[in-house]
Design an enzyme around this catalytic site. Structure first.
Site, PDB file in Angstrom:
ATOM      1  N   GLU A  23       0.418  -0.745  10.114  1.00  0.00           N
ATOM      2  CA  GLU A  23      -0.733  -0.998  10.273  1.00  0.00           C
ATOM      3  C   GLU A  23      -1.682   0.078  10.853  1.00  0.00           C
ATOM      4  OE1 GLU A  23      -1.754  -5.160  10.940  1.00  0.00           O
ATOM      5  OE2 GLU A  23       0.090  -5.453   9.867  1.00  0.00           O
TER       6      GLU A  23
ATOM      7  N   GLU B 268       3.670   4.390  -0.398  1.00  0.00           N
ATOM      8  CA  GLU B 268       4.310   4.938  -1.192  1.00  0.00           C
ATOM      9  C   GLU B 268       5.377   5.955  -0.691  1.00  0.00           C
ATOM     10  OE1 GLU B 268       1.503   5.781  -4.401  1.00  0.00           O
ATOM     11  OE2 GLU B 268       1.045   3.941  -4.856  1.00  0.00           O
TER      12      GLU B 268
ATOM     13  N   GLY C 178      19.457  -0.923  34.249  1.00  0.00           N
ATOM     14  CA  GLY C 178      20.559   0.232  34.066  1.00  0.00           C
ATOM     15  C   GLY C 178      21.369   0.063  32.924  1.00  0.00           C
TER      16      GLY C 178
ATOM     17  N   ASP D  87      -9.321  -3.724  10.447  1.00  0.00           N
ATOM     18  CA  ASP D  87      -9.951  -4.182  11.524  1.00  0.00           C
ATOM     19  C   ASP D  87      -9.642  -5.287  11.940  1.00  0.00           C
ATOM     20  OD1 ASP D  87     -11.409  -1.686  11.269  1.00  0.00           O
ATOM     21  OD2 ASP D  87     -13.475  -2.591  11.054  1.00  0.00           O
TER      22      ASP D  87
ATOM     23  N   ARG E  44      -5.515  -5.173  12.724  1.00  0.00           N
ATOM     24  CA  ARG E  44      -4.796  -4.443  13.938  1.00  0.00           C
ATOM     25  C   ARG E  44      -4.605  -5.172  15.128  1.00  0.00           C
ATOM     26  NH1 ARG E  44      -7.453   1.132  11.409  1.00  0.00           N
ATOM     27  NH2 ARG E  44      -5.562   1.575  10.073  1.00  0.00           N
TER      28      ARG E  44
ATOM     29  N   LEU F  48       0.893  -1.096  -0.024  1.00  0.00           N
ATOM     30  CA  LEU F  48      -0.143  -0.017   0.159  1.00  0.00           C
ATOM     31  C   LEU F  48       0.878   1.446   0.120  1.00  0.00           C
ATOM     32  CD1 LEU F  48      -3.089   0.661   2.402  1.00  0.00           C
ATOM     33  CD2 LEU F  48      -1.182   2.225   2.164  1.00  0.00           C
TER      34      LEU F  48
ATOM     35  N   THR G 221       6.537  -5.762   3.454  1.00  0.00           N
ATOM     36  CA  THR G 221       6.889  -7.041   4.314  1.00  0.00           C
ATOM     37  C   THR G 221       6.831  -8.330   3.678  1.00  0.00           C
ATOM     38  OG1 THR G 221       6.421  -5.744   6.265  1.00  0.00           O
ATOM     39  CG2 THR G 221       6.701  -8.274   6.426  1.00  0.00           C
TER      40      THR G 221
HETATM   41  C1  LIG Z   1       8.878  -2.600   9.485  1.00  0.00           C
HETATM   42  C2  LIG Z   1       7.615  -2.169   8.382  1.00  0.00           C
HETATM   43  C3  LIG Z   1       6.917  -2.994   7.677  1.00  0.00           C
HETATM   44  C4  LIG Z   1       5.937  -2.412   7.042  1.00  0.00           C
HETATM   45  N1  LIG Z   1       5.139  -3.213   6.302  1.00  0.00           N
HETATM   46  C5  LIG Z   1       4.455  -2.724   5.304  1.00  0.00           C
HETATM   47  C6  LIG Z   1       3.832  -3.522   4.318  1.00  0.00           C
HETATM   48  O1  LIG Z   1       3.897  -4.831   4.354  1.00  0.00           O
HETATM   49  N2  LIG Z   1       3.050  -3.039   3.336  1.00  0.00           N
HETATM   50  C7  LIG Z   1       2.869  -1.682   3.394  1.00  0.00           C
HETATM   51  O2  LIG Z   1       2.021  -1.134   2.424  1.00  0.00           O
HETATM   52  N3  LIG Z   1       3.263  -0.610   4.320  1.00  0.00           N
HETATM   53  C8  LIG Z   1       4.186  -1.185   5.262  1.00  0.00           C
HETATM   54  N4  LIG Z   1       4.625  -0.455   6.093  1.00  0.00           N
HETATM   55  C9  LIG Z   1       4.528   1.039   5.909  1.00  0.00           C
HETATM   56  C10 LIG Z   1       3.740   1.625   7.205  1.00  0.00           C
HETATM   57  O3  LIG Z   1       2.400   1.212   6.914  1.00  0.00           O
HETATM   58  C11 LIG Z   1       3.758   3.035   6.859  1.00  0.00           C
HETATM   59  O4  LIG Z   1       5.054   3.556   7.363  1.00  0.00           O
HETATM   60  C12 LIG Z   1       2.480   3.803   8.062  1.00  0.00           C
HETATM   61  O5  LIG Z   1       1.383   3.479   7.378  1.00  0.00           O
HETATM   62  C13 LIG Z   1       2.873   5.146   8.046  1.00  0.00           C
HETATM   63  O6  LIG Z   1       3.003   5.965   6.777  1.00  0.00           O
HETATM   64  P1  LIG Z   1       4.284   6.576   6.340  1.00  0.00           P
HETATM   65  O7  LIG Z   1       5.372   6.237   6.700  1.00  0.00           O
HETATM   66  O8  LIG Z   1       4.083   7.135   4.960  1.00  0.00           O
HETATM   67  O9  LIG Z   1       3.905   8.077   7.483  1.00  0.00           O
HETATM   68  P2  LIG Z   1       3.091   9.231   7.329  1.00  0.00           P
HETATM   69  O10 LIG Z   1       1.804   8.900   7.073  1.00  0.00           O
HETATM   70  O11 LIG Z   1       3.791  10.290   6.533  1.00  0.00           O
HETATM   71  O12 LIG Z   1       3.041   9.629   8.745  1.00  0.00           O
HETATM   72  C14 LIG Z   1       4.204  10.438   9.424  1.00  0.00           C
HETATM   73  C15 LIG Z   1       3.732  10.970  10.842  1.00  0.00           C
HETATM   74  O13 LIG Z   1       2.639  11.896  10.680  1.00  0.00           O
HETATM   75  C16 LIG Z   1       1.459  11.380  11.389  1.00  0.00           C
HETATM   76  N5  LIG Z   1       0.191  11.559  10.833  1.00  0.00           N
HETATM   77  C17 LIG Z   1      -0.024  11.464   9.497  1.00  0.00           C
HETATM   78  N6  LIG Z   1      -1.428  11.796   9.138  1.00  0.00           N
HETATM   79  C18 LIG Z   1      -1.601  12.449  10.317  1.00  0.00           C
HETATM   80  C19 LIG Z   1      -2.932  12.987  10.634  1.00  0.00           C
HETATM   81  N7  LIG Z   1      -3.870  12.998   9.719  1.00  0.00           N
HETATM   82  N8  LIG Z   1      -3.232  13.302  12.022  1.00  0.00           N
HETATM   83  C20 LIG Z   1      -2.089  13.251  12.890  1.00  0.00           C
HETATM   84  N9  LIG Z   1      -1.060  12.666  12.621  1.00  0.00           N
HETATM   85  C21 LIG Z   1      -0.862  12.315  11.364  1.00  0.00           C
HETATM   86  C22 LIG Z   1       1.712   9.792  11.618  1.00  0.00           C
HETATM   87  O14 LIG Z   1       0.995   9.224  12.714  1.00  0.00           O
HETATM   88  C23 LIG Z   1       3.128   9.679  11.596  1.00  0.00           C
HETATM   89  O15 LIG Z   1       3.603   9.946  12.853  1.00  0.00           O
HETATM   90  C24 LIG Z   1       5.736  -0.946   7.044  1.00  0.00           C
HETATM   91  C25 LIG Z   1       6.597  -0.042   7.577  1.00  0.00           C
HETATM   92  C26 LIG Z   1       7.657  -0.492   8.752  1.00  0.00           C
HETATM   93  C27 LIG Z   1       8.460   0.232   9.430  1.00  0.00           C
END
Ligand SMILES: Cc1cc2nc3c(=O)[nH]c(=O)nc-3n(C[C@H](O)[C@H](O)[C@H](O)COP(=O)(O)OP(=O)(O)OC[C@H]3O[C@@H](n4cnc5c(N)ncnc54)[C@H](O)[C@@H]3O)c2cc1C
Length: 398
Positions: A375, A130, A351, A249, A252, A128, A161
């Protein structure tokens, strides 16, 4: 009526998972932390050839089982107690498979079941995220364009993943999200099934991560990747974005359970170390008479238990096919907070030794931060809960 007692079936399978976590996973946890991008094949082969026959939630017919999510909760918690990276290495339907099982057509579900009858381990991954969007899935730019009897996919997906396991090391599946109409926002989003070895899909990078190093996370590129029309998840009647969001749902609480396994490992380990130093926690004594360390341990255990109850309730709701959006997001947000704090506290209580690589505590702290990230981040899950409780739409409360 919800019961907190495990059925005999769940208890037996949980104990079996415990033996794998204790005898195979935990002893190798540090090795894979030090050797990122090596894969624990012994574990994958054991799960595929032996454990799947004893643990229903790992098998191809998991969807038929009426305590499926409760069992999954216990298995994820137990495997992650051994090492959370291993839970993401499980050859089982995982997040991509859950999507297929929840919103797929009968034919798509059957194809998934067939894959899980192969004699070699198989994985399903889900793409999902990008470069410009993770939380806001409606902003996806990967394109799906209809061309005759095919969909043609183009785009780049990050942090996928088990992408390598699904697309290269096995005859697995990628579930990829793309837009069929960029102007339509979330209404244009659909999920598509891309089978391993489909021309036009490739992995360009394996991430180096803070934690979860047993688990591989990759960049996936789709370049004129042509798939049959029937590979749109859910077919012509696809519920698109809404259906896919509902699938979270179910996913999570599974992630929350994994975090709980790590937090329990921390609490147990610290208590063992304290006991070796003659410190026993006095339960049932008024709080003002406890030592600071005792108060810390009691608080860690209380938070762990409260989160555990919330996740169990959510798994029960899902098994009963009752609405669970609020509880799913609540338990994930709560778990993200609690497990990261418990891991930090574990280091504090031990510690400098806790900060050293001699113990697994520092690794557990690095690993478990992910529960607050993937997620749905903590903030996003709080948003979901707030919208539901206050009655706002996603447009009204951003
Ligand atoms: C180990 C690992 C495995 C993963 N596996 C997968 C996978 O298998 N498939 C996949 O598709 N993705 C995967 N991901 C990606 C992960 O789901 C995303 O990194 C996550 O959804 C957050 O998206 P982002 O990194 O673009 O952060 P952003 O969406 O850019 O968010 C950055 C910060 O802003 C905050 N934020 C964003 N919007 C809001 C809002 N409206 N209000 C308040 N705060 C906000 C977020 O909470 C976060 O703290 C993985 C990530 C990791 C680290």
């Amino acid at each position: 009526m919800i019961s907190f007692e495990n059925s005999q079936r769940i208890e037996q399978q949980r104990r079996y998972a415990e033996s794998i976590a204790r005898d195979l996973i935990r002893p190798n946890a540090r090795y894979y932390d030090d050797h990122e991008h090596e894969f624990p094949w012994d574990f994958a082969n054991l799960i595929w050839n032996t454990a799947r026959k004893s643990i229903d939630s790992l098998g191809p017919d998991a969807a038929l089982f009426d305590e499926r999510y409760m069992l999954q909760f216990h298995i994820n918690e137990m495997i992650s107690w051994g090492d959370i990276g291993y839970y993401l290495c499980l050859p089982w339907p995982a997040l991509g498979g859950i999507f297929i099982q929840v919103v797929g057509t009968e034919k798509q579900k059957e194809r998934l079941r067939e894959k899980f009858k192969s004699d070699r381990p198989t994985w399903v991954c889900m793409a999902l995220t990008e470069s410009h969007c993770g939380s806001d899935a409606s902003a996806i730019r990967t394109r799906a364009v209809r061309d005759g009897d095919s969909w043609v996919l183009n785009g780049e997906k990050l942090f996928v993943t088990t992408a390598k396991m699904s697309l290269i090391e096995s005859d697995g599946t990628l579930v990829v999200w793309a837009t069929i109409d960029p102007a339509a926002g979330s209404r244009g989003i659909r999920a598509f099934i891309v089978e391993a070895k489909t021309p036009g899909v490739k992995i360009t990078k394996l991430e180096k991560k803070l934690g979860l190093r047993a688990s591989e996370t990759a960049v996936v590129i789709l370049e004129d990747c042509r798939i049959p029309l029937e590979n749109m998840l859910g077919g012509e009647s696809s519920t698109g974005f809404k259906g896919a969001m509902a699938t979270f749902d179910a996913a999570r609480p599974a992630a929350a359970a994994a975090g709980l396994g790590v937090a329990r490992a921390v609490v147990e380990f610290v208590k063992e170390q304290l006991a070796l130093n003659g410190i026993k926690i006095r339960y049932g004594v008024p709080r003002n008479l406890l030592t600071s360390i005792e108060r810390d341990i009691v608080d860690m255990e209380a938070q762990l238990r409260a989160t555990w109850l919330l996740v169990v309730k959510t798994a029960w709701l899902i098994d009963q096919k009752k609405p669970s959006t609020v509880e799913s997001s609540m338990c994930k947000a709560k778990a993200g907070d609690v497990v990261t704090k418990i891991a930090q506290k574990g280091i504090e209580l031990m510690g400098s030794l806790g900060y050293s690589r001699k113990l697994l505590l520092e690794k557990w702290m690095r690993d478990v931060k992910v529960i607050d990230l993937f997620e749905g981040t903590g903030q996003i899950n709080r948003l979901v809960v707030a919208r539901r409780i206050l009655g706002y739409s996603s447009r009204e409360l951003k």
